[in-house]
Structures are given as structure tokens and as C-alpha cells.
Enzyme design. Structure first.
Site, mmCIF file in Angstrom:
data_model
loop_
_atom_site.group_PDB
_atom_site.id
_atom_site.type_symbol
_atom_site.label_atom_id
_atom_site.label_comp_id
_atom_site.label_asym_id
_atom_site.label_seq_id
_atom_site.Cartn_x
_atom_site.Cartn_y
_atom_site.Cartn_z
ATOM 1 N N ASP A 248 0.829 -1.204 0.000
ATOM 2 C CA ASP A 248 0.000 0.000 0.000
ATOM 3 C C ASP A 248 0.865 1.257 0.000
ATOM 4 O O ASP A 248 2.015 1.244 0.464
ATOM 5 C CB ASP A 248 -0.967 0.017 1.192
ATOM 6 C CG ASP A 248 -0.269 -0.013 2.546
ATOM 7 O OD1 ASP A 248 0.754 -0.726 2.687
ATOM 8 O OD2 ASP A 248 -0.733 0.685 3.479
ATOM 9 N N GLU B 186 0.111 -0.859 5.943
ATOM 10 C CA GLU B 186 1.188 -0.233 6.712
ATOM 11 C C GLU B 186 1.017 1.270 6.779
ATOM 12 O O GLU B 186 1.288 1.888 7.814
ATOM 13 C CB GLU B 186 2.540 -0.568 6.085
ATOM 14 C CG GLU B 186 3.743 -0.293 6.991
ATOM 15 C CD GLU B 186 4.285 1.131 6.894
ATOM 16 O OE1 GLU B 186 5.101 1.524 7.747
ATOM 17 O OE2 GLU B 186 3.883 1.851 5.954
#
Length: 382
Positions: free
Chosen positions: A74, A139
Site C-alpha cells: 500500500d 502499513e
């Protein structure tokens, strides 16, 4: 050592991953690309989805010490697209750099991990030990359904990680000039100090919480929490937000809300910090409420097999001896280190964090592959 084909493969895979608009927590197909490559290289793939977050755990090898590559697919949102000179999700050559959201943080590192492992298992099909991948798409967001959940699931079945390389952008000016062997802990507080609202002209009928708060906040900010140590700077308390009043000049507010954060070393624990903070607040005779949120405990990997392998591989690739640091923010290493694993962050240059026109030096992309492969060769020899 990486061949010309492997260098092209690393760059091509980086471009492919950047083309996935994986704004947190959306993986947008990155993990399918990675797992297809790893499966072809002999890895057993285990998807692990928690909530709306995609994760995967992949392993190769039957027994022996386990070296894990960890990272995230991500990325943060690109922001105002008018500030970009190119499509953030199209890898674009710009001079000596490759530009795109997620280049440094951390798709070029992910590509290098995959290609390094492909090359390593081709050259060393009977390598010792095991290789693993722990990859998440959570994250950059809340980090509640990503690495922390995978680590919990692995611990529940007795899986032990020995060494972990996290691909966060650790370098500052040149590839490999700095690696992270730990991170400070991060503790957040929301403090509400109560007073009594009243008209500004009648202060004797009110109790101004701002006036009450200021000496206490000054004491918190000035507190010498610790002196640091060989690996960590002194603990720092920073006030980030203060809210009070109604935006007018004639009303004493009834309360003040203060948000602050402590980045703390291994010399302290979250519990000891909370106790000291509340002792200071009580000294100032305040009526208050406080809530705490722990983002992560500090962790530290002291000199040993992993740091030696990382330093030697960087030196062989770049001729630099990396500085070892625990500075900066938090990373998912904070969830892996408590299992007993040695954790080191080794990645590209990114200054400042999450910029528009995020970029890496194109020549560094295959060199990162070489660094990761060198770590494999030093820790998991034939």
C-alpha cells in the site's frame, strides 16, 4: 550476482507494481503479481486476509533458520494531481530517476526482494535454511489488520522468524549509507483539562483551564525523560494539538484538549511514561482525563549475524559502510521484533517522506537487488 536479465527484471517489476494504484488499504493487484513470481520460484503461498486488508505469507525450504523479507504494497494517496508532472501510477523516467507513487516506499524494494530471491534459488537450489515473505497492504493506514495480525497468526502455530529484512526507505543521500536496526517506541496521549466556563469580565466566577494547563504542559515538555543510550536519542515529548475556546474573546472556555506524543527509547516503557506523566499532572492540582494509545514499543537489533550480513553486502555492492540508526518514525518492524527476530530496515533513498514526484535513482534499483541477494548468500549458504 544479478545478470543483465535480472537487472531488467527488477526494473520491469518495479514499473508493474507502481502501475497498481494501491492506495492504502487497497492492494490493487500487487500481491497477485508478487505471489505468481514467488510460486514459480518454489515458494508456498498463503494468503491471509483480515478485515479489508490483503496480506500474504510465503515460504521456501523445509527447516533451519528463517530469513524473512517484509514490506507493504500500500501507498499513501498521491494528493493533488496538479502537483505531479506525470501520472503518479505510471512509472516515468525523469533524468536519472524513476518517478511514481511508491517507488521509494517501497515498491522498488519489493521488486528487488522478489528478483533477488529468484536469482538466489536458481544459483543455490540447495541453500540452507528457509526464506519467507511477509507482505501487507495495511502499513500506511491504521496498521490493525496487516503485519500485526499475520505475526499473531504465525506465533499461534509456533512459526519463528530468525532474521527479518524490512524494505522501508532507510537510505538518506546514497543507497546503503544508512540502515535502521531499531525504532523508538511511540506513545500518544489525549489530555482534557477541565475548568469552569464563564464570561471573560468575571474571571472570579470561572476557572480558566488554559491558565491551569500551561504550567503543567511546560513541566511535561521540560521533563528529562532519559539521557538516551548508545543506540537511541533521548526520549522526546512533543505537543501536537491544542484545542480550547469558541473562537471569541469574551468567553473563558470550560476545557482544553491537548494531544501529545512521546518517541521513547528502550530505557523506558509505555507504562513508566504514563505513570510519570500522571504524577506531573497531579502535582498541578488539575481536574483532567487522559487516554493513551500505544503505536509500538521500541525495538533494537544489536550487532550480530543479520547486521553483519547487511553491512557486508552493502559494502560489497556500494563500497559504503552503512551508518546504523534508530531514528525516524515507526515501521512494521515493531510488530516483528517482539517475536525475538533480529530486524533491520534496508531500503532506498527517500527525502522527504511521501513527497510528490516520489522517485528513486534508476541505477539503484538493480543495486538493491544485489544487496538483498548478498544478504541471502551470507545467511543461507549452500
Amino acid at each position: 550476482m544479478p545478470t543483465t536479465d535480472d537487472i531488467d527484471a527488477t526494473l520491469a517489476l518495479t514499473r508493474q507494481l507502481i502501475s497498481c494504484a494501491s492506495v492504502t488499504p487497497d492492494d490493487a493487484g500487487c500481491q497477485a503479481i508478487m505471489t505468481a513470481r514467488l510460486s514459480a520460484a518454489g515458494f508456498h503461498i498463503e494468503p491471509m486476509r483480515f478485515g479489508n486488508v490483503d496480506n500474504f505469507w510465503a515460504t521456501r525450504g523445509e527447516d533451519g533458520p528463517l530469513l524473512v523479507f517484509a514490506g507493504h504494497t500500500d501507498v499513501v494517496p498521491p494528493g493533488d494531481l496538479s502537483n505531479w508532472q506525470s501520472d503518479p501510477f505510471t512509472a516515468t523516467a525523469s533524468g536519472e530517476d524513476l518517478v511514481g507513487r511508491g517507488t521509494a516506499d517501497m515498491k522498488a524494494s519489493l521488486a528487488a526482494m522478489v528478483v533477488a530471491c529468484e536469482q538466489f534459488v536458481t544459483e543455490h537450489p540447495r541453500h540452507t535454511g528457509r526464506i519467507g515473505f511477509l507482505i501487507t497492504s495495511d502499513e500506511e493506514g491504521p496498521a490493525r489488520d496487516g503485519t500485526v495480525k499475520v505475526v499473531d497468526a504465525l506465533a499461534a502455530r509456533g512459526e519463528q522468524i530468525d532474521w527479518c529484512v524490512v524494505g522501508e526507505p532507510s537510505s538518506t543521500r546514497q543507497l546503503g549509507d544508512l540502515v535502521k536496526n531499531g525504532r523508538r517506541g511511540s506513545l500518544n496521549a489525549t489530555l482534557v483539562i477541565h475548568g469552569k466556563q464563564g464570561h471573560i469580565a468575571y474571571p472570579h466566577l470561572a476557572d480558566n483551564p488554559i491558565h491551569r494547563a500551561l504550567p503543567a504542559l511546560d513541566a511535561l515538555a521540560r521533563e528529562p525523560w532519559d539521557a538516551g543510550n548508545d543506540f537511541f536519542d533521548p526520549t522526546s515529548l512533543q505537543i501536537s494539538t491544542v484545542r480550547a475556546g469558541q473562537g471569541v474573546t469574551n468567553v473563558i472556555p470550560g476545557s482544553i484538549e491537548v494531544l501529545f506524543n512521546l518517541r521513547f527509547s528502550t530505557a523506558l516503557t509505555a507504562q513508566s511514561i504514563q505513570e510519570r506523566c500522571e504524577a506531573i499532572l497531579k502535582q498541578h492540582d488539575l481536574h483532567y482525563d487522559i487516554t493513551w494509545s500505544l503505536s509500538g514499543e521500541p525495538f533494537l537489533t544489536e550487532p550480530g549475524a543479520l547486521l553483519t550480513a547487511v553491512s557486508d553486502s552493502i559494502r560489497a555492492t556500494t563500497a559504503l559502510t552503512p551508518e546504523v540508526s534508530t531514528g525516524g518514525g515507526t515501521s512494521d518492524g515493531r510488530f516483528i521484533a517482539p517475536t525475538g527476530a533480529q530486524v533491520v530496515e534496508v531500503g532506498h533513498v527517500q527525502e522527504p517522506s511521501h513527497p510528490c514526484h516520489e522517485r528513486v535513482n534508476s541505477a539503484d534499483i538493480p543495486r538493491m537487488t544485489e544487496i538483498y541477494q548478498g544478504i541471502l548468500e551470507r545467511l543461507l549458504p549452500d
